[in-house]
Design a protein around this motif. Structure first.
Motif, mmCIF file in Angstrom:
data_model
loop_
_atom_site.group_PDB
_atom_site.id
_atom_site.type_symbol
_atom_site.label_atom_id
_atom_site.label_comp_id
_atom_site.label_asym_id
_atom_site.label_seq_id
_atom_site.Cartn_x
_atom_site.Cartn_y
_atom_site.Cartn_z
ATOM 1 N N SER A 49 0.376 8.072 13.930
ATOM 2 C CA SER A 49 -0.189 7.807 15.255
ATOM 3 C C SER A 49 -1.663 8.157 15.366
ATOM 4 N N GLU A 50 -2.143 8.947 14.423
ATOM 5 C CA GLU A 50 -3.477 9.516 14.517
ATOM 6 C C GLU A 50 -4.570 8.492 14.221
ATOM 7 N N ARG A 51 -5.568 8.421 15.134
ATOM 8 C CA ARG A 51 -6.653 7.464 14.926
ATOM 9 C C ARG A 51 -7.536 7.867 13.761
ATOM 10 N N SER A 52 -7.613 9.170 13.483
ATOM 11 C CA SER A 52 -8.402 9.637 12.337
ATOM 12 C C SER A 52 -7.536 9.767 11.101
ATOM 13 N N PHE A 53 -6.635 8.821 10.926
ATOM 14 C CA PHE A 53 -5.667 8.817 9.824
ATOM 15 C C PHE A 53 -6.332 9.027 8.480
ATOM 16 N N SER A 54 -7.496 8.439 8.286
ATOM 17 C CA SER A 54 -8.153 8.500 6.981
ATOM 18 C C SER A 54 -8.664 9.900 6.638
ATOM 19 N N THR A 55 -8.610 10.823 7.583
ATOM 20 C CA THR A 55 -9.039 12.195 7.301
ATOM 21 C C THR A 55 -7.890 13.063 6.820
ATOM 22 N N TYR A 56 -6.686 12.488 6.750
ATOM 23 C CA TYR A 56 -5.513 13.253 6.348
ATOM 24 C C TYR A 56 -5.051 12.898 4.941
ATOM 25 N N VAL A 57 -4.722 13.933 4.205
ATOM 26 C CA VAL A 57 -3.980 13.761 2.959
ATOM 27 C C VAL A 57 -2.541 13.430 3.341
ATOM 28 N N MET A 58 -1.962 12.453 2.678
ATOM 29 C CA MET A 58 -0.601 12.028 3.010
ATOM 30 C C MET A 58 0.318 12.241 1.813
ATOM 31 N N GLY A 59 1.597 12.358 2.097
ATOM 32 C CA GLY A 59 2.522 12.559 0.993
ATOM 33 C C GLY A 59 3.950 12.281 1.392
ATOM 34 N N TRP A 60 4.829 12.461 0.414
ATOM 35 C CA TRP A 60 6.270 12.328 0.612
ATOM 36 C C TRP A 60 6.976 13.516 -0.046
ATOM 37 N N GLU A 119 9.676 11.541 -11.267
ATOM 38 C CA GLU A 119 9.616 10.155 -10.822
ATOM 39 C C GLU A 119 8.393 9.401 -11.331
ATOM 40 N N LYS A 120 7.608 10.032 -12.191
ATOM 41 C CA LYS A 120 6.418 9.353 -12.715
ATOM 42 C C LYS A 120 6.813 8.063 -13.431
ATOM 43 N N GLY A 121 6.104 7.007 -13.071
ATOM 44 C CA GLY A 121 6.384 5.708 -13.663
ATOM 45 C C GLY A 121 7.403 4.901 -12.884
ATOM 46 N N ARG A 122 8.128 5.554 -11.970
ATOM 47 C CA ARG A 122 9.126 4.842 -11.164
ATOM 48 C C ARG A 122 8.666 4.670 -9.719
ATOM 49 N N PHE A 123 7.982 5.662 -9.172
ATOM 50 C CA PHE A 123 7.552 5.637 -7.772
ATOM 51 C C PHE A 123 6.033 5.443 -7.693
ATOM 52 N N THR A 124 5.590 4.754 -6.651
ATOM 53 C CA THR A 124 4.163 4.560 -6.403
ATOM 54 C C THR A 124 3.854 4.842 -4.946
ATOM 55 N N ILE A 125 2.903 5.726 -4.709
ATOM 56 C CA ILE A 125 2.463 5.998 -3.342
ATOM 57 C C ILE A 125 1.163 5.238 -3.092
ATOM 58 N N SER A 126 1.038 4.705 -1.887
ATOM 59 C CA SER A 126 -0.183 3.991 -1.520
ATOM 60 C C SER A 126 -0.408 4.157 -0.026
ATOM 61 N N ARG A 127 -1.605 3.791 0.431
ATOM 62 C CA ARG A 127 -1.906 3.895 1.849
ATOM 63 C C ARG A 127 -2.820 2.751 2.260
ATOM 64 N N ASP A 128 -2.741 2.444 3.547
ATOM 65 C CA ASP A 128 -3.620 1.446 4.143
ATOM 66 C C ASP A 128 -4.262 2.108 5.357
ATOM 67 N N ASN A 129 -5.488 2.563 5.199
ATOM 68 C CA ASN A 129 -6.139 3.302 6.285
ATOM 69 C C ASN A 129 -6.449 2.419 7.489
ATOM 70 N N ALA A 130 -6.585 1.140 7.280
ATOM 71 C CA ALA A 130 -6.853 0.229 8.397
ATOM 72 C C ALA A 130 -5.626 0.083 9.296
ATOM 73 N N LYS A 131 -4.443 0.305 8.720
ATOM 74 C CA LYS A 131 -3.194 0.144 9.468
ATOM 75 C C LYS A 131 -2.519 1.469 9.771
ATOM 76 N N ASN A 132 -3.123 2.573 9.353
ATOM 77 C CA ASN A 132 -2.512 3.894 9.545
ATOM 78 C C ASN A 132 -1.126 3.970 8.909
ATOM 79 N N MET A 133 -1.013 3.455 7.691
ATOM 80 C CA MET A 133 0.277 3.391 7.024
ATOM 81 C C MET A 133 0.196 4.029 5.641
ATOM 82 N N VAL A 134 1.308 4.644 5.239
ATOM 83 C CA VAL A 134 1.466 5.110 3.867
ATOM 84 C C VAL A 134 2.812 4.604 3.377
ATOM 85 N N TYR A 135 2.878 4.298 2.083
ATOM 86 C CA TYR A 135 4.060 3.679 1.515
ATOM 87 C C TYR A 135 4.533 4.442 0.278
#
Length: 125
Positions: free
Chosen positions: A25-36, A64-80
């Protein structure tokens, strides 16, 4: 206050794939480290993956190395979290997390002050 909402969990057969999404929800999403992180029944929460603010560096748990991939889209405030070649031992509740600073380590639960409600991932054998 950052609100995190996960989606994309479900039931999948071993060897299959799932893609988890997390909306922030945060507008300053790109200032946060994200994780799972994840937590299986009867076990402690464990680190899965993390991604830096710009998305140029990622950190992954050894299991999980080689099986999982984390990514983010700062324009959409999303992490995958793209999860491939899933195993029954990957069954857990998966949590999206956020922090504005890392002090103890990328894989340390206390470093992440914002947590989503979690999404269940079940892998059948």
């Amino acid at each position: 206050q950052v609100k995190l909402v996960e989606s994309g969990g479900g039931l999948v057969q071993a060897g299959g794939s799932l893609r988890l999404s997390c909306a922030a929800s945060e507008r300053s999403f790109s200032t946060y480290v994200m994780g799972w992180f994840r937590q299986a029944p009867g076990k402690e929460r464990e680190f899965v993956a993390a991604i830096t603010r710009s998305g140029d560096t990622t950190y992954h748990a050894e299991y999980e190395k080689g099986r999982f991939t984390i990514s983010r889209d700062n324009a959409k405030n999303m992490v995958y979290l793209q999860m491939n070649t899933l195993k029954p031992e990957d069954t857990a509740v998966y949590y999206c997390v956020a922090t504005d600073r890392i002090t103890m380590g990328w894989d340390k639960v206390p470093d992440y002050e914002y947590w989503g409600q979690g999404t269940q991932v079940t892998v059948s054998s």
